[in-house]
Design a protein around this motif. Structure first.
Motif, PDB file in Angstrom:
ATOM      1  N   PRO A  66       0.819  -1.214   0.000  1.00 45.57           N
ATOM      2  CA  PRO A  66       0.000   0.000   0.000  1.00 45.57           C
ATOM      3  C   PRO A  66       0.855   1.267   0.000  1.00 45.57           C
ATOM      4  N   MET A  67       0.333   2.315  -0.622  1.00 46.61           N
ATOM      5  CA  MET A  67       1.011   3.612  -0.676  1.00 46.61           C
ATOM      6  C   MET A  67       0.548   4.469   0.505  1.00 46.61           C
ATOM      7  N   PRO A  68       1.459   4.933   1.372  1.00 46.91           N
ATOM      8  CA  PRO A  68       1.041   5.805   2.474  1.00 46.91           C
ATOM      9  C   PRO A  68       0.727   7.218   1.976  1.00 46.91           C
ATOM     10  N   VAL A  69      -0.370   7.783   2.429  1.00 50.19           N
ATOM     11  CA  VAL A  69      -0.750   9.151   2.086  1.00 50.19           C
ATOM     12  C   VAL A  69      -1.035   9.906   3.371  1.00 50.19           C
ATOM     13  N   ASP A  70      -0.270  10.950   3.617  1.00 53.36           N
ATOM     14  CA  ASP A  70      -0.434  11.761   4.826  1.00 53.36           C
ATOM     15  C   ASP A  70      -0.911  13.158   4.448  1.00 53.36           C
ATOM     16  N   GLY A  71      -1.508  13.833   5.410  1.00 57.97           N
ATOM     17  CA  GLY A  71      -1.901  15.227   5.220  1.00 57.97           C
ATOM     18  C   GLY A  71      -3.190  15.432   4.467  1.00 57.97           C
ATOM     19  N   SER A  72      -3.920  14.364   4.196  1.00 58.14           N
ATOM     20  CA  SER A  72      -5.186  14.481   3.472  1.00 58.14           C
ATOM     21  C   SER A  72      -6.074  13.297   3.810  1.00 58.14           C
ATOM     22  N   TYR A  73      -7.359  13.530   3.817  1.00 60.95           N
ATOM     23  CA  TYR A  73      -8.322  12.447   3.997  1.00 60.95           C
ATOM     24  C   TYR A  73      -8.559  11.781   2.647  1.00 60.95           C
ATOM     25  N   ILE A  74      -8.753  10.482   2.655  1.00 60.92           N
ATOM     26  CA  ILE A  74      -8.796   9.696   1.421  1.00 60.92           C
ATOM     27  C   ILE A  74     -10.207   9.193   1.137  1.00 60.92           C
ATOM     28  N   LEU A  75     -10.731   9.569  -0.023  1.00 58.68           N
ATOM     29  CA  LEU A  75     -12.000   9.021  -0.496  1.00 58.68           C
ATOM     30  C   LEU A  75     -11.703   8.151  -1.715  1.00 58.68           C
ATOM     31  N   ASP A  76     -11.777   6.852  -1.541  1.00 54.43           N
ATOM     32  CA  ASP A  76     -11.485   5.927  -2.629  1.00 54.43           C
ATOM     33  C   ASP A  76     -12.757   5.679  -3.425  1.00 54.43           C
ATOM     34  N   CYS A 117     -14.109  17.087   7.091  1.00 53.40           N
ATOM     35  CA  CYS A 117     -12.735  16.912   6.607  1.00 53.40           C
ATOM     36  C   CYS A 117     -12.308  18.149   5.820  1.00 53.40           C
ATOM     37  N   ASP A 118     -11.194  18.748   6.208  1.00 61.40           N
ATOM     38  CA  ASP A 118     -10.785  19.997   5.569  1.00 61.40           C
ATOM     39  C   ASP A 118     -10.047  19.804   4.253  1.00 61.40           C
ATOM     40  N   LYS A 119      -9.362  18.676   4.075  1.00 58.16           N
ATOM     41  CA  LYS A 119      -8.612  18.434   2.852  1.00 58.16           C
ATOM     42  C   LYS A 119      -8.841  17.000   2.417  1.00 58.16           C
ATOM     43  N   ILE A 120      -9.369  16.822   1.207  1.00 58.84           N
ATOM     44  CA  ILE A 120      -9.750  15.485   0.742  1.00 58.84           C
ATOM     45  C   ILE A 120      -9.063  15.176  -0.578  1.00 58.84           C
ATOM     46  N   THR A 121      -8.562  13.952  -0.683  1.00 62.44           N
ATOM     47  CA  THR A 121      -8.016  13.434  -1.929  1.00 62.44           C
ATOM     48  C   THR A 121      -8.904  12.302  -2.421  1.00 62.44           C
ATOM     49  N   VAL A 122      -9.393  12.415  -3.647  1.00 62.13           N
ATOM     50  CA  VAL A 122     -10.195  11.356  -4.251  1.00 62.13           C
ATOM     51  C   VAL A 122      -9.257  10.445  -5.028  1.00 62.13           C
ATOM     52  N   VAL A 123      -9.333   9.144  -4.745  1.00 68.88           N
ATOM     53  CA  VAL A 123      -8.488   8.172  -5.424  1.00 68.88           C
ATOM     54  C   VAL A 123      -9.251   7.574  -6.593  1.00 68.88           C
ATOM     55  N   LEU A 124      -8.618   7.623  -7.779  1.00 67.64           N
ATOM     56  CA  LEU A 124      -9.171   7.048  -8.994  1.00 67.64           C
ATOM     57  C   LEU A 124      -8.180   6.031  -9.549  1.00 67.64           C
ATOM     58  N   ARG A 125      -8.650   5.181 -10.442  1.00 69.65           N
ATOM     59  CA  ARG A 125      -7.763   4.206 -11.074  1.00 69.65           C
ATOM     60  C   ARG A 125      -6.706   4.924 -11.909  1.00 69.65           C
ATOM     61  N   SER A 126      -5.639   4.222 -12.228  1.00 70.59           N
ATOM     62  CA  SER A 126      -4.501   4.857 -12.912  1.00 70.59           C
ATOM     63  C   SER A 126      -4.890   5.463 -14.255  1.00 70.59           C
ATOM     64  N   ASN A 127      -5.806   4.836 -14.982  1.00 72.94           N
ATOM     65  CA  ASN A 127      -6.225   5.349 -16.292  1.00 72.94           C
ATOM     66  C   ASN A 127      -7.631   5.946 -16.222  1.00 72.94           C
ATOM     67  N   ALA A 128      -7.875   6.709 -15.174  1.00 73.62           N
ATOM     68  CA  ALA A 128      -9.190   7.322 -14.962  1.00 73.62           C
ATOM     69  C   ALA A 128      -9.530   8.294 -16.082  1.00 73.62           C
ATOM     70  N   THR A 129     -10.813   8.494 -16.300  1.00 75.28           N
ATOM     71  CA  THR A 129     -11.272   9.412 -17.335  1.00 75.28           C
ATOM     72  C   THR A 129     -10.975  10.854 -16.943  1.00 75.28           C
ATOM     73  N   SER A 130     -10.775  11.691 -17.939  1.00 77.99           N
ATOM     74  CA  SER A 130     -10.514  13.108 -17.683  1.00 77.99           C
ATOM     75  C   SER A 130     -11.731  13.778 -17.070  1.00 77.99           C
ATOM     76  N   ILE A 131     -12.922  13.310 -17.434  1.00 76.98           N
ATOM     77  CA  ILE A 131     -14.138  13.915 -16.893  1.00 76.98           C
ATOM     78  C   ILE A 131     -14.232  13.702 -15.381  1.00 76.98           C
ATOM     79  N   ALA A 132     -13.801  12.531 -14.893  1.00 75.63           N
ATOM     80  CA  ALA A 132     -13.816  12.266 -13.460  1.00 75.63           C
ATOM     81  C   ALA A 132     -12.839  13.181 -12.735  1.00 75.63           C
ATOM     82  N   LYS A 133     -11.633  13.289 -13.269  1.00 74.07           N
ATOM     83  CA  LYS A 133     -10.630  14.149 -12.636  1.00 74.07           C
ATOM     84  C   LYS A 133     -11.101  15.602 -12.609  1.00 74.07           C
ATOM     85  N   ASN A 134     -11.740  16.025 -13.672  1.00 70.54           N
ATOM     86  CA  ASN A 134     -12.224  17.405 -13.766  1.00 70.54           C
ATOM     87  C   ASN A 134     -13.307  17.674 -12.724  1.00 70.54           C
ATOM     88  N   ILE A 135     -14.232  16.733 -12.560  1.00 75.92           N
ATOM     89  CA  ILE A 135     -15.328  16.917 -11.612  1.00 75.92           C
ATOM     90  C   ILE A 135     -14.802  17.126 -10.201  1.00 75.92           C
TER      91      ILE A 135
END
Length: 340
Positions: A83-93, A120-138
Motif C-alpha cells: 500500500p502507498m502511504p498518504v499523509d496530510g489528506s483524507y482519502i475518499l477511494d 474533513c478539511d482536505k480530501i483526496t479522491v483516489v481514482l484508477r490509474s487510467n481514470a477518465t478526464s471527466i472524473a478528474k475534472n469533476i
C-alpha cells in the motif's frame, strides 16, 4: 478494518414522496386496433425510503474496502504491491464506482464527497490509474485533490455506511445547495432541450427541436460543453425536455423545482430521474417513442431488460405536446435567462 472512527457525520434517514404522474406514448394500435392512438398512462405516486448514511473517518488501508473495479492485471497489481502511504489528506477511494458514467459519480460519489467536507478539511479522491478526464475534472472543480493509482492506500479513509448509487436521494438539495456557484454562468436559458448524439439519440431530433423552439427551448448536447457549463445549465433550468441519459444526473444541482419531460425508447423506461426530480422538489412526466416489432419479444418474453438501453427512437410531436400541456407549459417565442 478494526480502527476506531476518528470523526463522522450522519445524514438522517428520509422519506421522499414521488408524486403521481403520466407517460404519453407514440400512437399505437395497442390503444385502438382500428386506428393508432396515443396512450396516456397513469403512473401512481410512491414513497422512496432512504436510510441514514454515516460518513466516517478511520485510519487504515483501502485493501480492507475490497475494491472490485479494474481489470485482472490491476487487481493482481494491487494485491502484490505494498500500500502507498498518504499523509496530510483524507482519502475518499472512489474506485469501487465507475468513473466513465457521470450519473454514477453525481448521484453516488460526489454526494459522499460533499458530506465528508463537513468534517474533513482536505480530501483526496483516489481514482484508477487510467481514470477518465471527466472524473478528474469533476473532483478538481469541487476542490478535491485527485490521485490516480492502482495501488492500495494507507491513510485516513473516508467511509460510508451506504454505498448504493442512490443512497443520497434525500440530501441532494442540502448537499448541492451548499456549493458556491457564484463563479458559474448565471445567464443560461430557463428552457432547455437536452439531445444526444449516437446511442439513444432521437431519429426525428430536428422535428422535435423545431417544435420546441415555439416554446422557447434551446438545444444542448451536454457531451459538447465543459462540466462547469453543464452544471450552470442544470442549476438554472426551470423546464427541461431531455432524452434519458447521464446528462440528466446534473439535476441534483437544480435550484428551481425543475419540470422535466423525459424522452424514452419504449423498451427502456426507468425511474432514476423521476426520483431525482422528486428529490429536488420538481415535477416529471414521460414521453415514450415508437414501438418496434421486436420490442415485446425481447423485453417481456426473453426478459432482456437492457436490450434497448442504447437504441435510438422516434418521438411523436402530439405526444410531446400533451406532456407540455400536462405540466402546464405554454408556448412562447422568448427564452429568458435566469436573472443575477
Amino acid at each position: 478494518m478494526n480502527s476506531e472512527t476518528e470523526k463522522s457525520t450522519v445524514l438522517s434517514g428520509r422519506s421522499i414522496p414521488i408524486p403521481a404522474s403520466k407517460m404519453f406514448t407514440y400512437p399505437t394500435r395497442l390503444a385502438s386496433a382500428w386506428k393508432p392512438d396515443i396512450m396516456e398512462i397513469n403512473l401512481p405516486e410512491y414513497l422512496l425510503e432512504r436510510p441514514s448514511v454515516e460518513i466516517m473517518v478511520r485510519q487504515g488501508s483501502t485493501r480492507s474496502i475490497k475494491i472490485n473495479s479494474g481489470n485482472i492485471y490491476q487487481k493482481i497489481y494491487r494485491k502484490l504491491t505494498p500500500p502507498m502511504p498518504v499523509d496530510g489528506s483524507y482519502i475518499l477511494d472512489s474506485r469501487y464506482e465507475t468513473d466513465g458514467n457521470i450519473a454514477h459519480m453525481m448521484t453516488g460519489v460526489v454526494p459522499q464527497l460533499l458530506a465528508a467536507k463537513k468534517v474533513c478539511d482536505k480530501i483526496t479522491v483516489v481514482l484508477r490509474s487510467n481514470a477518465t478526464s471527466i472524473a478528474k475534472n469533476i473532483y478538481n472543480l469541487l476542490g478535491a485533490s485527485v490521485l490516480c493509482t492502482d495501488k492500495d492506500i494507507d491513510g485516513k479513509l473516508i467511509l460510508a455506511s451506504q454505498n448504493h448509487t442512490y443512497s443520497y436521494d434525500g440530501w441532494y438539495t442540502t448537499l448541492f445547495g451548499e456549493l458556491d456557484v457564484e463563479r458559474w454562468n448565471h445567464q443560461t436559458p430557463e428552457r432547455i432541450f437536452i439531445a444526444r448524439k449516437g446511442a439513444r439519440s432521437l431519429i426525428n431530433e430536428s422535428e422535435v427541436e423545431q417544435f420546441l423552439q415555439a416554446y422557447g427551448f434551446r438545444k444542448y448536447y451536454f457531451e459538447d460543453i465543459p462540466i462547469g457549463e453543464q452544471w450552470s445549465v442544470a442549476t438554472n433550468a426551470k423546464i427541461i425536455v431531455g432524452v434519458h441519459g447521464a446528462a440528466l444526473s446534473h439535476l441534483v444541482l437544480n435550484r428551481y423545482q425543475v419540470k422535466l419531460i423525459e424522452l424514452f425508447h419504449p423498451g427502456y423506461v426507468v425511474d432514476m430521474y423521476r426520483n431525482i426530480v422528486g428529490a429536488v422538489g420538481g415535477n416529471w412526466c414521460a414521453v415514450s417513442g415508437q414501438i418496434t416489432q421486436d420490442l415485446i419479444a425481447e423485453l417481456d418474453f426473453k426478459q432482456q431488460a437492457r436490450k434497448f438501453a442504447a437504441t435510438p427512437t422516434r418521438i411523436d410531436i402530439n405526444s410531446l405536446q400533451m406532456a407540455l400541456e400536462y405540466l402546464q407549459i405554454s408556448a412562447t417565442q422568448s427564452n429568458h435567462s435566469v436573472p443575477n
